[in-house]
Design an enzyme around this catalytic site. Structure first.
Site, PDB file in Angstrom:
ATOM      1  N   GLY A 196      11.332  24.782  26.587  1.00  0.00           N
ATOM      2  CA  GLY A 196      10.647  25.760  27.431  1.00  0.00           C
ATOM      3  C   GLY A 196       9.790  26.658  26.555  1.00  0.00           C
ATOM      4  O   GLY A 196       9.558  26.383  25.375  1.00  0.00           O
ATOM      5  N   GLY A 289      17.113  28.591  28.856  1.00  0.00           N
ATOM      6  CA  GLY A 289      16.960  29.457  30.015  1.00  0.00           C
ATOM      7  C   GLY A 289      17.768  30.733  29.876  1.00  0.00           C
ATOM      8  O   GLY A 289      18.483  30.933  28.883  1.00  0.00           O
ATOM      9  N   ARG A 290      17.639  31.605  30.868  1.00  0.00           N
ATOM     10  CA  ARG A 290      18.274  32.914  30.789  1.00  0.00           C
ATOM     11  C   ARG A 290      19.036  33.229  32.076  1.00  0.00           C
ATOM     12  O   ARG A 290      18.721  32.708  33.138  1.00  0.00           O
ATOM     13  CB  ARG A 290      17.219  33.980  30.494  1.00  0.00           C
ATOM     14  CG  ARG A 290      16.520  33.722  29.139  1.00  0.00           C
ATOM     15  CD  ARG A 290      15.509  34.777  28.786  1.00  0.00           C
ATOM     16  NE  ARG A 290      16.072  36.097  28.650  1.00  0.00           N
ATOM     17  CZ  ARG A 290      16.669  36.573  27.547  1.00  0.00           C
ATOM     18  NH1 ARG A 290      16.795  35.817  26.469  1.00  0.00           N
ATOM     19  NH2 ARG A 290      17.142  37.806  27.517  1.00  0.00           N
ATOM     20  N   HIS A 462     -22.668  35.816  24.103  1.00  0.00           N
ATOM     21  CA  HIS A 462     -22.833  34.638  23.260  1.00  0.00           C
ATOM     22  C   HIS A 462     -22.866  35.061  21.798  1.00  0.00           C
ATOM     23  O   HIS A 462     -23.522  36.036  21.470  1.00  0.00           O
ATOM     24  CB  HIS A 462     -24.149  33.940  23.604  1.00  0.00           C
ATOM     25  CG  HIS A 462     -24.454  32.800  22.673  1.00  0.00           C
ATOM     26  ND1 HIS A 462     -23.821  31.576  22.788  1.00  0.00           N
ATOM     27  CD2 HIS A 462     -25.289  32.711  21.612  1.00  0.00           C
ATOM     28  CE1 HIS A 462     -24.283  30.774  21.834  1.00  0.00           C
ATOM     29  NE2 HIS A 462     -25.156  31.429  21.105  1.00  0.00           N
TER      30      HIS A 462
HETATM   31  P1  FAD Z   1      15.203  43.244  29.923  1.00  0.00           P
HETATM   32  O1  FAD Z   1      14.034  43.322  29.020  1.00  0.00           O
HETATM   33  O2  FAD Z   1      16.216  42.197  29.659  1.00  0.00           O
HETATM   34  O3  FAD Z   1      15.873  44.690  29.885  1.00  0.00           O
HETATM   35  C1  FAD Z   1      17.031  44.982  30.584  1.00  0.00           C
HETATM   36  C2  FAD Z   1      17.711  46.158  29.911  1.00  0.00           C
HETATM   37  O4  FAD Z   1      18.789  46.571  30.699  1.00  0.00           O
HETATM   38  C3  FAD Z   1      18.289  45.824  28.543  1.00  0.00           C
HETATM   39  O5  FAD Z   1      17.814  46.755  27.601  1.00  0.00           O
HETATM   40  C4  FAD Z   1      19.802  45.937  28.735  1.00  0.00           C
HETATM   41  O6  FAD Z   1      20.454  46.459  27.591  1.00  0.00           O
HETATM   42  C5  FAD Z   1      19.883  46.911  29.892  1.00  0.00           C
HETATM   43  N1  FAD Z   1      21.081  46.772  30.720  1.00  0.00           N
HETATM   44  C6  FAD Z   1      21.575  45.651  31.291  1.00  0.00           C
HETATM   45  N2  FAD Z   1      22.643  45.930  32.057  1.00  0.00           N
HETATM   46  C7  FAD Z   1      22.831  47.260  31.971  1.00  0.00           C
HETATM   47  C8  FAD Z   1      23.773  48.158  32.540  1.00  0.00           C
HETATM   48  N3  FAD Z   1      24.713  47.746  33.393  1.00  0.00           N
HETATM   49  N4  FAD Z   1      23.691  49.473  32.217  1.00  0.00           N
HETATM   50  C9  FAD Z   1      22.718  49.912  31.377  1.00  0.00           C
HETATM   51  N5  FAD Z   1      21.807  49.117  30.811  1.00  0.00           N
HETATM   52  C10 FAD Z   1      21.856  47.808  31.112  1.00  0.00           C
HETATM   53  N6  FAD Z   1       7.707  37.716  28.530  1.00  0.00           N
HETATM   54  C11 FAD Z   1       6.372  37.852  28.535  1.00  0.00           C
HETATM   55  O7  FAD Z   1       5.813  38.305  29.539  1.00  0.00           O
HETATM   56  N7  FAD Z   1       5.610  37.503  27.450  1.00  0.00           N
HETATM   57  C12 FAD Z   1       6.161  37.001  26.325  1.00  0.00           C
HETATM   58  O8  FAD Z   1       5.453  36.703  25.372  1.00  0.00           O
HETATM   59  C13 FAD Z   1       7.564  36.839  26.277  1.00  0.00           C
HETATM   60  N8  FAD Z   1       8.160  36.366  25.176  1.00  0.00           N
HETATM   61  C14 FAD Z   1       9.515  36.266  25.133  1.00  0.00           C
HETATM   62  C15 FAD Z   1      10.103  35.772  23.984  1.00  0.00           C
HETATM   63  C16 FAD Z   1      11.466  35.662  23.891  1.00  0.00           C
HETATM   64  C17 FAD Z   1      12.088  35.124  22.638  1.00  0.00           C
HETATM   65  C18 FAD Z   1      12.282  36.084  24.996  1.00  0.00           C
HETATM   66  C19 FAD Z   1      13.777  36.009  24.908  1.00  0.00           C
HETATM   67  C20 FAD Z   1      11.709  36.568  26.150  1.00  0.00           C
HETATM   68  C21 FAD Z   1      10.313  36.653  26.230  1.00  0.00           C
HETATM   69  N9  FAD Z   1       9.682  37.121  27.389  1.00  0.00           N
HETATM   70  C22 FAD Z   1       8.320  37.224  27.427  1.00  0.00           C
HETATM   71  C23 FAD Z   1      10.450  37.525  28.587  1.00  0.00           C
HETATM   72  C24 FAD Z   1      10.596  39.055  28.651  1.00  0.00           C
HETATM   73  O9  FAD Z   1      11.224  39.508  27.475  1.00  0.00           O
HETATM   74  C25 FAD Z   1      11.399  39.423  29.870  1.00  0.00           C
HETATM   75  O10 FAD Z   1      10.797  38.883  31.020  1.00  0.00           O
HETATM   76  C26 FAD Z   1      11.481  40.950  30.033  1.00  0.00           C
HETATM   77  O11 FAD Z   1      12.062  41.553  28.926  1.00  0.00           O
HETATM   78  C27 FAD Z   1      12.255  41.299  31.294  1.00  0.00           C
HETATM   79  O12 FAD Z   1      12.275  42.676  31.448  1.00  0.00           O
HETATM   80  P2  FAD Z   1      13.451  43.399  32.255  1.00  0.00           P
HETATM   81  O13 FAD Z   1      13.145  44.852  32.193  1.00  0.00           O
HETATM   82  O14 FAD Z   1      13.619  42.773  33.559  1.00  0.00           O
HETATM   83  O15 FAD Z   1      14.778  43.078  31.445  1.00  0.00           O
HETATM   84  P1  AMP Z   2      12.666  28.189  29.996  1.00  0.00           P
HETATM   85  O1  AMP Z   2      13.070  28.006  31.425  1.00  0.00           O
HETATM   86  O2  AMP Z   2      11.182  28.321  29.759  1.00  0.00           O
HETATM   87  O3  AMP Z   2      13.461  29.256  29.303  1.00  0.00           O
HETATM   88  O4  AMP Z   2      13.052  26.817  29.281  1.00  0.00           O
HETATM   89  C1  AMP Z   2      14.335  26.296  29.182  1.00  0.00           C
HETATM   90  C2  AMP Z   2      14.183  24.811  28.931  1.00  0.00           C
HETATM   91  O5  AMP Z   2      15.445  24.281  28.550  1.00  0.00           O
HETATM   92  C3  AMP Z   2      13.712  24.030  30.146  1.00  0.00           C
HETATM   93  O6  AMP Z   2      12.664  23.181  29.778  1.00  0.00           O
HETATM   94  C4  AMP Z   2      14.949  23.259  30.562  1.00  0.00           C
HETATM   95  O7  AMP Z   2      14.651  22.026  31.178  1.00  0.00           O
HETATM   96  C5  AMP Z   2      15.638  23.053  29.229  1.00  0.00           C
HETATM   97  N1  AMP Z   2      17.077  22.804  29.324  1.00  0.00           N
HETATM   98  C6  AMP Z   2      17.960  23.396  30.173  1.00  0.00           C
HETATM   99  N2  AMP Z   2      19.215  22.923  29.961  1.00  0.00           N
HETATM  100  C7  AMP Z   2      19.128  22.014  28.945  1.00  0.00           C
HETATM  101  C8  AMP Z   2      20.062  21.187  28.260  1.00  0.00           C
HETATM  102  N3  AMP Z   2      21.362  21.187  28.576  1.00  0.00           N
HETATM  103  N4  AMP Z   2      19.596  20.378  27.277  1.00  0.00           N
HETATM  104  C9  AMP Z   2      18.291  20.365  26.942  1.00  0.00           C
HETATM  105  N5  AMP Z   2      17.359  21.120  27.563  1.00  0.00           N
HETATM  106  C10 AMP Z   2      17.760  21.938  28.542  1.00  0.00           C
END
Ligand code: FAD
Ligand code: AMP
Length: 483
Positions: A196, A289-290, A462
């Site tokens: 992904g 995935g997350r 351009h």
């Molecule tokens: P989060 O950023 O997860 O924040 C939630 C916060 O809530 C956290 O700080 C957590 O500690 C806090 N929390 C949780 N439960 C509780 C609780 N019960 N009490 C108090 N605090 C709590 N998105 C993009 O758009 N562009 C990118 O380039 C991109 N790159 C990414 C790269 C990586 C490696 C990863 C992992 C993600 C990336 N994402 C990207 C996704 C992006 O980080 C998330 O979509 C975004 O952070 C979601 O924001 P959010 O506020 O919903 O949650």
């Molecule tokens: P994303 O949804 O962008 O975070 O990507 C996660 C990726 O992991 C997707 O392409 C999924 O199809 C892949 N994926 C999920 N479960 C598995 C697994 N068990 N083995 C290999 N790939 C997986």
């Protein structure tokens, strides 16, 4: 002592939450944001910014930039006549630079809270009940717990990496995004489970720095969410030109750790079709995935509805099943993208203030920061066909663009779909250098309901890469000028 009361209480200080809090405060609502210590600094102080600033978007882009420069120095400088006697990378410096950017930005959000008079409540937030028209949330911090009350609560608790049964993550040898952003050396052989966005970006970082990277993906299609033409081009570039090994249709079996000399080695058994394979690597990234953070939220105490994937159920305006409880960002349905969460945060704050906040889910851009970058907005060809919509398509390669040639990077194209009957732009897909920036024009066009003819009649500077967007719009009407 009476409980603290606010107009708006936000649980979670990531992009969805901190933006909701700032916007609510701007609108004159007394606002507090609860953030636990998921990303505490060395002194144990809570850091704002959530996944995005601490272990997501920002640090990954910092490392992608460092590794891209290293790669260019090793492979691209030579065509400009620039030679280097020796090239080396100090991983410690690279990681410290990334950490400093994170520190600067997370501190910046604290500053924004002060400026906008948002109260930060450090601790874990959990619904406990309702008193009259106010929701009650317990905040448990370092110094114990307190009950805080608000008429409106915004759940913005985000997500965490999904792990696989039987593959424990220690963030040293087997890593999710957290460990993968802080490796202390370039692994000789890196395995990545999941092709992904996150797997491809993190795999790219370490590949460019010299790791031999193999990505194992469960699905039979590569980048299934992207337009098929883009996915095909990306596949060709990543696997043939860059030597990234990607195994599709892989079913992961046993994962074990053992010693090879003084080094730990990970062995991943997997099946593909009828054949069994083994991948041996020095580090393994699990990026499959997350998962929404709703455990420990006390949803059951207030009958807050969750869906089958544990996400908070919301309507198109991020209103939950309970009056005055809203939810935004990764914890609700839709793309797990920071900017989507931020837009929802603004929408919810404005609706709480009685305004008509709105998110146009049709015009949310997607970006993958690989090289070449991939970005799109709107519908893919497959989606248009499935919906039975008649469309015209214009596609122009960067190879036909003077700026791309000058920059020495002509990979990829812009592909634009427009409705045959109305010419309205339905989707734009970019693979190439700076796709992340170029897509903004298409987003504006789609927000304004533009026709491809509108883009075709806009003067583009351009020489710029944006001329490829211009030409793609002209190509929809079969009248490109430079192709
Ligand atoms: P989060 O950023 O997860 O924040 C939630 C916060 O809530 C956290 O700080 C957590 O500690 C806090 N929390 C949780 N439960 C509780 C609780 N019960 N009490 C108090 N605090 C709590 N998105 C993009 O758009 N562009 C990118 O380039 C991109 N790159 C990414 C790269 C990586 C490696 C990863 C992992 C993600 C990336 N994402 C990207 C996704 C992006 O980080 C998330 O979509 C975004 O952070 C979601 O924001 P959010 O506020 O919903 O949650
Ligand atoms: P994303 O949804 O962008 O975070 O990507 C996660 C990726 O992991 C997707 O392409 C999924 O199809 C892949 N994926 C999920 N479960 C598995 C697994 N068990 N083995 C290999 N790939 C997986």
């Amino acid at each position: 002592m009476a409980n603290k009361q606010f107009d708006v209480l936000v649980i979670g200080g990531g992009p969805g939450g901190y933006v909701a809090a700032i916007r609510a405060a701007q609108l004159g609502l007394s606002t507090a944001c609860i953030e636990r210590d998921s990303y505490a600094d060395l002194k144990g102080e809570v850091r704002l910014g959530g996944t995005c600033l601490n272990v997501g978007c920002i640090p990954s882009k910092a490392l992608l930039q460092s590794s891209e420069l290293y790669d260019q120095a090793g492979h691209s400088f030579v065509m400009h006549g620039i030679g280097l006697d020796s090239l080396k990378i100090d991983i410690g410096t690279m990681i410290r630079r990334k950490d400093n950017i994170v520190t600067q930005l997370t501190a910046g959000i604290r500053g924004l809270f002060k400026k906008n008079k948002v109260t930060l409540l450090p601790g874990h937030g959990r619904f406990v009940g309702r008193d009259d028209d106010r929701w009650q949330v317990e905040v448990v911090g370092k110094d114990g717990g307190e009950i805080v009350e608000a008429k409106n609560v915004v759940v913005a608790t985000g997500s965490r990496p999904r792990h696989l049964d039987g593959i424990p993550v220690d963030n040293k040898i087997v890593c999710d995004n957290v460990g993968a952003l802080s490796l202390d050396a370039v692994p000789k052989r890196l395995g990545v489970i999941g092709a992904g966005v996150i797997g491809l970006e993190l795999g790219s970082v370490w590949k460019r720095l010299g790791a031999d990277v193999t990505v194992l993906e469960a699905l039979p299609d590569f980048l299934a969410a992207a337009d098929a033409a883009v996915a095909k081009e990306a596949w060709k570039t990543f696997t043939q030109k860059q030597g990234l090994k990607i195994q599709l249709d892989a079913r992961i079996g046993k994962v074990t750790q053992g010693k090879k000399g003084r080094h730990t080695q990970v062995t991943v058994e997997y099946e593909c079709g009828d054949a069994s394979h083994v991948l041996e690597c020095d580090r393994l990234i699990v990026s499959v995935g997350r998962i929404a953070n709703t455990d420990g939220l006390g949803a059951e105490n207030v009958d807050l509805a969750l869906d089958e994937r544990g996400r908070v159920t919301v309507d198109a305006h991020c209103q939950t099943n309970q009056p005055g409880i809203w939810a935004v960002g990764d914890v609700v349905r839709g793309a797990m993208l920071a900017h989507k969460g931020m837009e929802e945060g603004v929408m919810v704050a404005e609706r709480i203030a009685g305004q008509a906040g709105h998110v146009n889910y049709e015009a949310i851009p997607w970006v993958i920061y690989t090289h070449p970058e991939i970005a799109w907005v709107g519908k893919t060809e497959a989606q248009l066909r499935a919906a039975g919509i008649d469309f015209r398509v214009g596609q122009i390669p960067f190879a036909a663009n003077g700026r791309a040639l000058g920059q020495g990077d002509t990979t990829g194209f812009v592909r634009m779909y427009a409705d045959t009957a109305t010419d309205r732009v339905l989707g734009v897909h970019v693979i190439g250098n700076n796709a992340s920036e170029l897509i903004a024009e298409a987003v504006v066009a789609m927000e304004f309901g533009a026709a491809s003819e509108d883009i075709a009649r806009i003067c583009h500077a351009h020489p710029t890469l944006s001329e490829v967007m211009h030409e793609a719009a002209l190509a929809v009407d079969k009248r490109p000028l430079h192709f």
